[in-house]
Design an enzyme around this catalytic site. Structure first.
Site, mmCIF file in Angstrom:
data_model
loop_
_atom_site.group_PDB
_atom_site.id
_atom_site.type_symbol
_atom_site.label_atom_id
_atom_site.label_comp_id
_atom_site.label_asym_id
_atom_site.label_seq_id
_atom_site.Cartn_x
_atom_site.Cartn_y
_atom_site.Cartn_z
ATOM 1 C CB SER A 65 -0.911 0.013 1.240
ATOM 2 O OG SER A 65 -1.837 -1.033 1.196
ATOM 3 C CG HIS A 96 -3.092 -2.009 -3.562
ATOM 4 N ND1 HIS A 96 -2.184 -3.038 -3.403
ATOM 5 C CD2 HIS A 96 -3.288 -1.502 -2.320
ATOM 6 C CE1 HIS A 96 -1.860 -3.148 -2.120
ATOM 7 N NE2 HIS A 96 -2.530 -2.236 -1.450
ATOM 8 C CG HIS A 118 -5.357 -7.167 0.245
ATOM 9 N ND1 HIS A 118 -5.339 -6.327 -0.855
ATOM 10 C CD2 HIS A 118 -4.270 -6.843 0.995
ATOM 11 C CE1 HIS A 118 -4.278 -5.529 -0.771
ATOM 12 N NE2 HIS A 118 -3.626 -5.830 0.336
ATOM 13 C CE1 TYR A 120 -8.911 -5.233 1.785
ATOM 14 C CE2 TYR A 120 -7.156 -6.119 3.142
ATOM 15 C CZ TYR A 120 -7.614 -5.196 2.226
ATOM 16 O OH TYR A 120 -6.762 -4.225 1.734
ATOM 17 C CD GLU A 121 -8.750 -6.638 -2.805
ATOM 18 O OE1 GLU A 121 -9.167 -6.051 -3.812
ATOM 19 O OE2 GLU A 121 -7.571 -7.051 -2.679
ATOM 20 C CB ALA A 148 1.650 -0.258 4.552
ATOM 21 C CG MET A 251 -4.856 -6.409 6.977
ATOM 22 S SD MET A 251 -6.187 -5.255 6.581
ATOM 23 C CE MET A 251 -6.273 -4.303 8.112
ATOM 24 C CB SER A 252 -0.682 -8.358 2.276
ATOM 25 O OG SER A 252 0.390 -7.540 2.726
ATOM 26 C CG ASN A 275 -0.485 1.931 11.995
ATOM 27 O OD1 ASN A 275 -0.366 1.371 10.911
ATOM 28 N ND2 ASN A 275 -1.027 1.332 13.057
ATOM 29 C CG HIS A 291 -6.242 2.935 3.580
ATOM 30 N ND1 HIS A 291 -5.375 1.856 3.575
ATOM 31 C CD2 HIS A 291 -6.326 3.348 2.281
ATOM 32 C CE1 HIS A 291 -4.969 1.617 2.340
ATOM 33 N NE2 HIS A 291 -5.523 2.500 1.541
#
Length: 320
Positions: A65, A96, A118, A120-121, A148, A251-252, A275, A291
């Site tokens: 990201s 992306h 991902h 979650y997609e 990220a 998440m990846s 973060n 995000h």
């Protein structure tokens, strides 16, 4: 768990007999993840890219990201939009771009994904990591995966780079794997080992490059964990991960690394800490990850990340 009778009955009445000659009454059997993209389909995609670019890449790069600029430094680039590549998924996440770039970087032919897929997609993990197998059949020997991530380790600061030397596969704990389903030995073995998944030689070279760049104080070697998302983690989840030895969370990446190691690619991966994860309870909104913050930090650190990758590729190419 419901019975086959229940799931196959359009009226939902368990035990009621159905006419097997009626196609509408036949149970739907989902395709196993391992068969979503058989070897022949992956080969067709790889042939399309190699023929379209007239290049056979050695190094594959997955841009996380806000880190899509890694692909922008590639020279003599041939750009493929995901939607125009046969049988290729499309990324739906902001930051992306959804492009595959093939070209030259520091004397090496590389292919870079501006946008990954991902869990979650709504994509199964086998589909999320399918491009790694495409890279393999295009000729890629090294996978560079970037992401990220939120920093759990209290010693990490926003903007730091964490070189991944191990991971905790939380999705795997839940029984999800990109290798689920029948195994095709043309890709790799049924039971691949993941010890030393992250190439130690490349990690050491990257640390030396960091010293040369003067950013060694902002570099770490740590453990990454992938959660399903798209929600950010709770305080209790973050505390649990820290107790497990996790330094950064995202998440990846993990399923991509598993797929790469399955087909015997050398892996180098790093997280840009965008973060600091909150591990104490607070009513402050500033403690909540978002995000926009991720994208802003990634944009500010793009130059350093690009230089690190470019210099490492230069060393790989020089030693080959």
């Amino acid at each position: 768990m419901c019975s086959i009778d229940c799931c196959s009955n359009p009226r939902g009445k368990a035990g009621e007999k159905l006419d097997p000659s009626n196609a509408s009454n036949r149970p739907i059997i989902p395709t196993p993840n391992g068969e979503l993209y058989p070897y022949e389909v992956i080969q067709e995609i790889a042939d399309f890219i190699v023929k379209g670019s007239n290049m056979r890449p050695k190094i594959g790069i997955i841009c996380g990201s806000g880190l899509g600029s890694l692909a922008d430094i590639i020279q003599d680039a041939k750009v493929f939009e995901y939607e125009k590549i046969p049988n290729f998924p499309v990324s739906t996440v902001e930051g992306h771009a959804g492009k595959l770039v093939v070209g030259n970087l520091e004397g090496a032919v590389v292919m870079a994904m501006q946008g990954r897929f991902h869990f979650y997609e709504g994509y199964p993990l086998a589909k999320c990591s399918m491009p790694v197998r495409v890279m393999k059949l295009c000729g890629v020997e090294y996978l560079f995966a970037t992401n990220a991530a939120g920093g759990i380790n209290p010693k990490y600061s926003v903007g730091d780079i964490m070189l991944m030397h191990d991971h905790v596969n939380m999705l795997g704990f839940a029984g999800n794997s990109p290798l689920q389903g029948p195994n095709d030995p043309r890709f790799g073995p049924r039971f691949p080992a993941l010890v030393n998944s992250y190439n130690k030689e490349l990690i050491n070279k990257a640390l030396e490059i960091g010293k040369q760049m003067g950013i060694e104080a902002n570099m770490h070697v740590g453990v990454y964990s992938c959660l399903g998302g798209p929600t950010y983690e709770t305080i209790a989840e973050l505390k649990a991960l820290r107790m497990m030895g996790v330094d950064a969370v995202g998440m990846s990446t993990v399923h991509e690394v598993i797929t790469a190691r399955h087909c015997d690619m050398k892996v180098f991966a790093f997280s840009l800490i965008t973060n600091k994860c909150a591990t104490e309870y607070s009513d402050k909104k500033d403690d909540e990850a978002n995000h926009d913050e991720v994208m802003a930090v990634a944009k500010n650190r793009q130059k350093a990340c690009c230089e690190l990758v470019a210099r490492l590729i230069r060393q790989i190419q020089a030693s080959s």
